[in-house]
Scaffold this active site. Structure first.
Site, mmCIF file in Angstrom:
data_model
loop_
_atom_site.group_PDB
_atom_site.id
_atom_site.type_symbol
_atom_site.label_atom_id
_atom_site.label_comp_id
_atom_site.label_asym_id
_atom_site.label_seq_id
_atom_site.Cartn_x
_atom_site.Cartn_y
_atom_site.Cartn_z
ATOM 1 N N ALA A 158 4.831 37.072 -5.804
ATOM 2 C CA ALA A 158 3.604 37.907 -6.438
ATOM 3 C C ALA A 158 3.479 37.410 -8.027
ATOM 4 O O ALA A 158 2.215 37.354 -8.304
ATOM 5 C CB ALA A 158 4.283 39.436 -6.732
ATOM 6 N N TYR A 159 4.617 36.695 -8.589
ATOM 7 C CA TYR A 159 4.260 36.281 -9.682
ATOM 8 C C TYR A 159 3.570 34.966 -9.768
ATOM 9 O O TYR A 159 2.601 34.847 -10.711
ATOM 10 C CB TYR A 159 5.900 35.885 -10.418
ATOM 11 C CG TYR A 159 5.770 35.181 -11.699
ATOM 12 C CD1 TYR A 159 5.305 35.738 -12.970
ATOM 13 C CD2 TYR A 159 5.918 33.553 -11.716
ATOM 14 C CE1 TYR A 159 5.636 35.164 -14.234
ATOM 15 C CE2 TYR A 159 5.701 33.055 -13.050
ATOM 16 C CZ TYR A 159 5.621 33.854 -14.185
ATOM 17 O OH TYR A 159 5.734 33.278 -15.285
ATOM 18 N N THR A 160 3.932 34.083 -8.906
ATOM 19 C CA THR A 160 3.063 32.958 -8.985
ATOM 20 C C THR A 160 1.766 33.069 -8.435
ATOM 21 O O THR A 160 0.733 32.388 -8.605
ATOM 22 C CB THR A 160 3.718 31.792 -8.144
ATOM 23 O OG1 THR A 160 4.145 32.399 -6.671
ATOM 24 C CG2 THR A 160 5.189 31.415 -8.453
ATOM 25 N N SER A 162 -0.171 35.774 -9.075
ATOM 26 C CA SER A 162 -0.938 36.287 -10.231
ATOM 27 C C SER A 162 -1.137 35.165 -11.379
ATOM 28 O O SER A 162 -2.380 35.078 -11.944
ATOM 29 C CB SER A 162 0.009 37.218 -11.129
ATOM 30 O OG SER A 162 1.116 36.951 -11.591
ATOM 31 N N LYS A 163 -0.109 34.202 -11.369
ATOM 32 C CA LYS A 163 -0.703 33.132 -12.256
ATOM 33 C C LYS A 163 -1.565 32.060 -11.507
ATOM 34 O O LYS A 163 -2.332 31.394 -12.284
ATOM 35 C CB LYS A 163 0.771 32.194 -12.594
ATOM 36 C CG LYS A 163 1.815 33.093 -13.115
ATOM 37 C CD LYS A 163 1.366 33.231 -14.715
ATOM 38 C CE LYS A 163 2.434 33.514 -15.813
ATOM 39 N NZ LYS A 163 1.878 33.514 -17.081
#
Length: 333
Positions: A158-160, A162-163
C-alpha cells in the site's frame, strides 16, 4: 525542466510539511541554520510549536500551523498564513508521509484510504496550493518520494503504491509546467531506506514488527538533498547510491524483484509475534525525534555528495550491463 534564477537559501521562505520528526525535522533544523524563514506544518501541535520555538531561540525565523495535509482547505490556510507572516512562498516541501506494513489482503480498507489521503492527496494538495502562489513569480516544489515507487515491495504494498501514484503526479505536473512555460521547478527526491521513526509510527498487521529497509541512511543525508533542491533546478534525484543501484539492477534484469521478493519482505520485519496496531494514520504521532530508536543510518552517501554533478542513470545501467555481459561471455568460454 523550467529553469529560474536560483534564490539563496537565506532569502527564501520555505513551507515544510511533516516537520516534527524524521527527515522533516532534520530539514527544518538544517534550513533554519542556513537562514531560511520557515512555515512548519504537522498534525502534532505541541511538538510543532516546540520545533518552531527551538529555531527561534537559535536565532532563526519560524512560524507553524497544525494541519492535516490531506485537507486541501487546511493547506490553503497554511499558505495564507505563510504569506501573511513572511510575505511570499519560495519553496514548498511536501514531506509528510505515513506507512502500513501488511500484506495487501490484510490491509484494512479505511487504513489503505487514509494512507493515500496523506501520501498522495497530501502531495497533490500541497503542490497545487504552492503552485497557485508561485505561478507568476516562480518557486520550487519538492516532493518526497522513495525508491519504493520504482521497486515495489511485498508487505509495503500500500505504501509503495501511494508513492508510485505520487511520483506519476509529480512528473506529470513537471511536464505541464514546462509545456506552459511556468517558472516553477518540481523536484522529486527518491531516497532509499532512511533511519527515521517512520517504521515505529507505522500501522502494522504482520508477523513481526516494522523495520526500515536496509541499508539505511541518516535523515541528515536527505535533509541536505532538500537544501540542494531548494537552491538549484532539480528533477528526479536519487538519494543514496544503494537505492540507485537497486533501481538499475531491476531495470536491467526484469523479474529480479519478483524473484527476491520473499527475501526482501523478511528484511522489513523483526520476526516474532503477530503485531497489530494502527500506528499514527488517524492521529498525530509522537514528534521531536529525528532518528529511529532501533536502527542507525549511514551519515554519508557518495552518490548524494555527487548530485551537483550527477552521473546519468544510463551510465549506471551501462556499467551493470557491461559487467553482466562479461560474466555471460566468461561462462561461455
Amino acid at each position: 525542466m523550467t529553469h529560474r534564477r536560483p534564490v539563496p537559501i537565506d532569502r527564501q521562505v520555505v513551507v515544510l510539511t511533516g516537520a516534527t520528526s524524521g527527515i522533516g525535522l532534520a530539514a527544518a533544523r538544517l534550513l533554519a541554520s542556513k537562514g531560511a524563514a520557515l512555515m512548519l506544518v504537522a498534525r502534532n501541535e505541541a511538538a510543532l510549536g516546540q520545533v518552531a520555538a527551538d529555531i527561534r531561540a537559535a536565532g532563526g525565523a519560524a512560524d507553524h500551523a497544525a494541519a492535516d495535509v490531506g485537507d486541501r482547505a487546511a493547506m490553503e490556510a497554511v499558505a495564507r498564513q505563510a504569506v501573511q507572516r513572511f510575505g511570499r512562498i519560495d519553496t514548498w516541501v511536501n514531506n509528510a508521509g505515513v506507512a502500513i506494513y501488511a500484506r495487501l489482503a490484510d490491509t484494512p480498507d479505511d487504513e489503505h484510504e487514509r494512507l493515500f489521503r496523506t501520501n498522495y492527496f497530501g502531495v497533490r494538495n500541497g503542490s497545487l496550493v504552492a503552485l497557485s502562489h508561485m505561478r507568476e513569480r516562480g518557486g520550487t516544489i519538492i516532493n518526497m518520494g522513495t525508491i519504493g515507487s520504482e521497486v515495489p515491495s511485498a508487505i509495503l504494498g500500500a505504501y509503495t503504491a501511494s508513492k508510485h501514484a505520487m511520483r506519476a503526479f509529480t512528473e506529470a505536473l513537471r511536464q505541464e509546467l514546462i509545456m506552459d512555460g511556468v517558472p516553477v521547478t518540481v523536484a522529486l527526491l527518491l531516497p532509499g531506506g532512511v533511519a527515521t521513526p517512520l517504521a515505529e509510527h507505522a500501522a502494522v498487521h504482520a508477523e513481526g514488527d516494522a523495520l526500515i529497509p536496509r541499508p539505511t541512511y541518516d535523515p541528515q543525508v536527505v535533509a541536505e538533498a532538500i537544501l540542494d533542491a531548494a537552491c538549484h533546478s532539480r528533477g528526479n534525484v536519487h538519494v543514496g547510491g544503494q537505492g540507485l543501484f537497486t533501481v538499475a539492477a531491476t531495470r536491467l534484469l526484469p523479474g529480479l524483484n519478483d524473484r527476491i521478493g520473499k527475501t526482501t519482505a523478511r528484511t522489513l520485519l523483526d520476526q516474532g509475534k503477530w503485531v497489530d496496531r494502527p500506528g499514527d494514520l488517524f492521529h498525530p504521532g509522537e514528534g521531536g525525534r529525528q532518528r529511529s530508536l532501533s536502527q542507525s543510518g549511514r551519515i554519508g552517501s557518495l552518490h548524494a555528495a555527487a548530485r551537483c554533478h550527477p552521473i546519468p542513470l544510463g551510465l549506471a545501467l551501462g556499467a551493470i550491463g557491461g559487467f553482466a555481459a562479461w560474466k555471460i561471455l566468461k561462462n561461455k568460454t
